[in-house]
Enzyme design. Structure first.
Site, short mmCIF file in Angstrom:
data_model
loop_
_atom_site.label_atom_id
_atom_site.label_comp_id
_atom_site.label_asym_id
_atom_site.label_seq_id
_atom_site.Cartn_x
_atom_site.Cartn_y
_atom_site.Cartn_z
N SER A 20 0.82 -1.23 0.00
CA SER A 20 0.00 0.00 0.00
C SER A 20 0.85 1.28 0.00
O SER A 20 0.48 2.28 0.59
CB SER A 20 -0.95 0.02 1.21
OG SER A 20 -1.79 -1.10 1.20
N LYS A 23 1.93 2.23 -5.51
CA LYS A 23 2.47 1.90 -6.83
C LYS A 23 1.50 2.27 -7.95
O LYS A 23 1.90 2.68 -9.03
CB LYS A 23 2.80 0.40 -6.92
CG LYS A 23 3.89 -0.07 -5.99
CD LYS A 23 4.36 -1.48 -6.33
CE LYS A 23 3.26 -2.52 -6.28
NZ LYS A 23 2.69 -2.73 -4.92
N GLY A 24 0.20 2.09 -7.67
CA GLY A 24 -0.80 2.41 -8.68
C GLY A 24 -0.82 3.88 -9.03
O GLY A 24 -0.92 4.26 -10.21
N ASP A 77 -6.58 -0.33 -9.03
CA ASP A 77 -5.53 0.50 -9.62
C ASP A 77 -5.82 0.84 -11.07
O ASP A 77 -5.38 1.88 -11.57
CB ASP A 77 -4.17 -0.19 -9.50
CG ASP A 77 -3.53 0.00 -8.13
OD1 ASP A 77 -3.71 1.08 -7.55
OD2 ASP A 77 -2.88 -0.94 -7.63
N LYS A 194 17.60 2.28 5.90
CA LYS A 194 17.96 0.85 5.88
C LYS A 194 16.89 -0.02 5.21
O LYS A 194 17.23 -0.94 4.45
CB LYS A 194 18.23 0.36 7.31
CG LYS A 194 18.95 -0.99 7.36
CD LYS A 194 20.35 -0.91 6.77
CE LYS A 194 21.29 -0.12 7.65
NZ LYS A 194 22.68 -0.12 7.12
N CYS A 385 -26.38 1.65 -8.69
CA CYS A 385 -26.51 0.19 -8.77
C CYS A 385 -27.44 -0.32 -7.66
O CYS A 385 -28.65 -0.13 -7.74
CB CYS A 385 -25.13 -0.46 -8.73
SG CYS A 385 -25.14 -2.18 -9.28
N LEU A 386 -26.90 -0.91 -6.59
CA LEU A 386 -27.75 -1.33 -5.48
C LEU A 386 -28.52 -0.13 -4.92
O LEU A 386 -29.69 -0.26 -4.52
CB LEU A 386 -26.90 -1.96 -4.37
CG LEU A 386 -27.66 -2.37 -3.09
CD1 LEU A 386 -28.67 -3.46 -3.38
CD2 LEU A 386 -26.68 -2.81 -2.00
N ARG A 466 -26.48 -8.04 -11.40
CA ARG A 466 -27.23 -9.19 -11.92
C ARG A 466 -28.74 -8.91 -11.94
O ARG A 466 -29.44 -9.37 -12.81
CB ARG A 466 -26.91 -10.42 -11.07
CG ARG A 466 -27.52 -11.71 -11.57
CD ARG A 466 -26.95 -12.93 -10.84
NE ARG A 466 -25.66 -13.32 -11.36
CZ ARG A 466 -24.51 -13.25 -10.69
NH1 ARG A 466 -24.51 -12.78 -9.46
NH2 ARG A 466 -23.38 -13.63 -11.23
N HIS A 511 -22.61 2.25 -13.06
CA HIS A 511 -21.61 2.85 -12.16
C HIS A 511 -20.96 4.06 -12.83
O HIS A 511 -19.90 3.94 -13.46
CB HIS A 511 -20.54 1.82 -11.79
CG HIS A 511 -21.02 0.76 -10.85
ND1 HIS A 511 -20.91 0.88 -9.48
CD2 HIS A 511 -21.63 -0.42 -11.09
CE1 HIS A 511 -21.43 -0.19 -8.91
NE2 HIS A 511 -21.88 -0.99 -9.86
N GLU A 513 -19.28 6.43 -11.62
CA GLU A 513 -17.99 6.80 -11.05
C GLU A 513 -16.82 6.21 -11.82
O GLU A 513 -15.69 6.73 -11.78
CB GLU A 513 -17.91 6.37 -9.58
CG GLU A 513 -17.82 4.87 -9.33
CD GLU A 513 -19.17 4.15 -9.26
OE1 GLU A 513 -19.21 3.01 -8.75
OE2 GLU A 513 -20.17 4.73 -9.71
#
Length: 546
Positions: A20, A23-24, A77, A194, A385-386, A466, A511, A513
């Site tokens: 964490s 990197k993304g 990511d 180090k 969605c939901l 679904r 979605h 977003e």
């Protein structure tokens, strides 16, 4: 050995010391900087876990699942990659060890390796290379983020692949950026190098000498420590950079550019590129740093213990804030707390409410009560969605008087299934990759908030679900003042509905977003944040009048 000529250049991003580290974000920032120089890029994520994809993982453990246009369920990511760059990624840009081993075993069963012992080297590493090459066709620079931390046993085949590609394609075509942590020890009042030295030692023992070091730290690293890191890690001093914690991830590309990372990358890869055009990024930062108002948005969900569960929503709100010259702060509200404490307590002082996607029954009644509160208090509401499905249940129960209304997902015996299962989904038993996934067209109704927000008649939006709205109830909803402002082209599926006479009560099955960008906020989020800021201004005006 004569090295093969290869048009595409490769940048591998690895991480050490702890997970964490970001990197993304680093991969996305490098991609953004190279794009400002006119280069065509792709970014891929190689994940060492054995799952085929993260689609069946809990968001509490792994964060949100990002969905590509072609319907691949991928690591979050990839959302950063698409937000920071103009690259449109697909299922080839995300692969796991599960996929790699599955492909190799399928080939073995098919007889492709007859007479050969199938091994990690060369077969697994060969498949990893095949995946990388497939995802990088037709681009100038391919950035590949290796998931996990150097030293993890799961990452070894990927690191061996980097070593091989560097050997086969040459140092002018393959470079490695290694992201490490330089921790600050409060007791000693010192930054410690180090851990970085040990992480690089681990990489070198595998046969990889990192070309660039990016040192993550909570405070600025003195130049003498950077020189020390360079000497002990055998990296040129001008290729050791720092990544100091920032108050916005969108400041990281400029921070890296100001240290010269993008120039050093193109020099090392022997790329002739134009000077960077960073006007768009400076504009984004200017708007972030100088908002004209502050608004507070509540996200009422079931995975609120880990905020990465709703990473794309949080970022979409930032983008909408940039567009509306507003600073948006997010309050996470656990849906189960709404049941225990009541919505008036949990949602006190917020300027808008979002109910996001999710699976399973837990917390749904708390979400429904939050939706009812937003509707009755004229509080701007966005259901996703939901959230859209539960908004349908709330309207059915409390406006239409269908007190047993529910979703078949949670109440298979309900007599009023306003949310039901599509015919083609009824026989599905596998959980992975079997939903309605990826981009689908949506036709917008004239004179609706959705049509006004988008400014066009038809849009493409990404799905991951679904269950669907049961169209048998459409006429009854319409009689109660519901506007079905977005539908599938054949008019069979409901994509968006909204309430007349409400400042902003919009719910969508997809979605939004997932396609929002800092340089282009999604229209529904932009409209929602605008309504929330207007609601707040109206409150202030009322108080002043009183």
């Amino acid at each position: 050995m004569q090295r093969k000529r290869h048009h595409t250049k490769y940048i591998f991003v690895t991480g050490g010391v702890v997970s964490s580290l970001g990197k993304g974000i680093v991969s996305a920032s490098v991609g953004a900087l190279l794009e400002t120089r006119g280069l065509k890029i792709s970014i891929s994520k190689a994940d060492p876990y054995i799952n085929v994809d993260p689609g069946t993982m809990s968001p509490i453990q792994h964060g949100e699942v990002f969905v590509t246009e072609d319907g691949a369920e991928t690591d979050l990511d990839l959302g950063h990659y698409e937000r920071f760059t103009r690259a449109r990624l697909n299922r080839h840009n995300s692969f796991s060890s599960g996929q790699v081993y599955d492909h190799v075993l399928s080939k073995e069963r098919r007889g492709d390796y007859l007479g050969t012992t199938v091994q990690v080297v060369p077969h697994i590493t060969g498949q990893i290379k095949e995946n990388i090459f497939r995802a990088s066709e037709g681009v100038d620079v391919a950035i590949v983020e290796i998931g996990g931390t150097v030293g993890d046993i799961e990452s070894l085949p990927y690191l061996e692949t980097i070593r091989q590609m560097r050997y086969e394609l040459g140092g002018e075509n393959v470079v490695c950026i290694h992201l490490t942590l330089v921790p600050y020890l409060a007791a000693a009042k010192e930054l410690k190098t180090k851990p970085t030295q040990h992480s690089v030692k681990e990489l070198r023992s595998i046969g990889i000498q990192p070309d660039f070091l990016l040192c993550r730290a909570e405070r600025e690293i003195p130049s003498d420590l950077l020189r020390k890191i360079a000497v002990f890690c055998n990296v040129p001093g001008d290729q050791v950079f720092q990544a100091v914690d920032m108050d916005s991830i969108y400041k990281i590309p400029l921070m890296l550019h100001q240290q010269g990372l993008d120039q050093s990358l193109v020099d090392n890869l022997n790329i002739w590129a134009r000077s960077p055009d960073l006007r768009e990024w400076y504009s984004i930062i200017e708007r972030l740093d100088h908002p004209k108002q502050n608004i507070k948005i509540a996200i009422v969900g079931k995975y609120t213990d880990v905020v990465d569960s709703y990473k794309s929503i949080e970022e979409a709100l930032v983008h909408a804030g940039i567009s509306n010259e507003a600073a948006v702060s997010v309050v996470y509200v656990a849906a189960q707390d709404v049941i225990a404490k009541g919505p008036s307590v949990c949602l006190e002082g917020v300027d808008g409410v979002i109910v996001p996607g999710g699976f399973g029954e837990r917390g749904t009644e708390g979400m429904i009560r939050s939706i009812e509160f937003a509707r009755c208090q004229n509080l701007p509401f966005l259901g996703i969605c939901l959230g859209m499905q539960l908004a349908s249940v709330e309207v059915a129960r409390n406006i239409l008087g269908l007190h047993t209304a529910d979703s078949l997902e949670f109440a298979p015996e309900t007599t009023e299934p306003v949310i039901f299962l599509m015919e083609e989904q009824k026989g599905v038993t596998n959980k992975g990759g079997t939903m309605r996934l990826g981009s689908y067209p949506c036709v917008l109704a004239k004179s609706s908030k959705a049509r006004e927000a988008y400014g066009k008649d038809t849009v493409m939006e990404r799905h991951r679900h679904r269950y669907e709205f049961n169209s048998q109830y459409r006429s009854r909803f319409e009689e109660a003042g519901v506007v079905f402002s977005g539908t599938s082209p054949d008019d069979k599926l409901v994509e968006i509905f909204e309430l007349q006479g409400h400042p902003w009560f919009v719910a969508c099955q997809f979605h939004p977003e997932l396609v929002s960008r800092p340089m282009g906020a999604h229209p529904l989020f932009k409209g929602f944040v605008f309504a929330a800021s207007k609601k707040k201004q109206d409150k202030k005006s009322t108080r002043h009048t009183e």
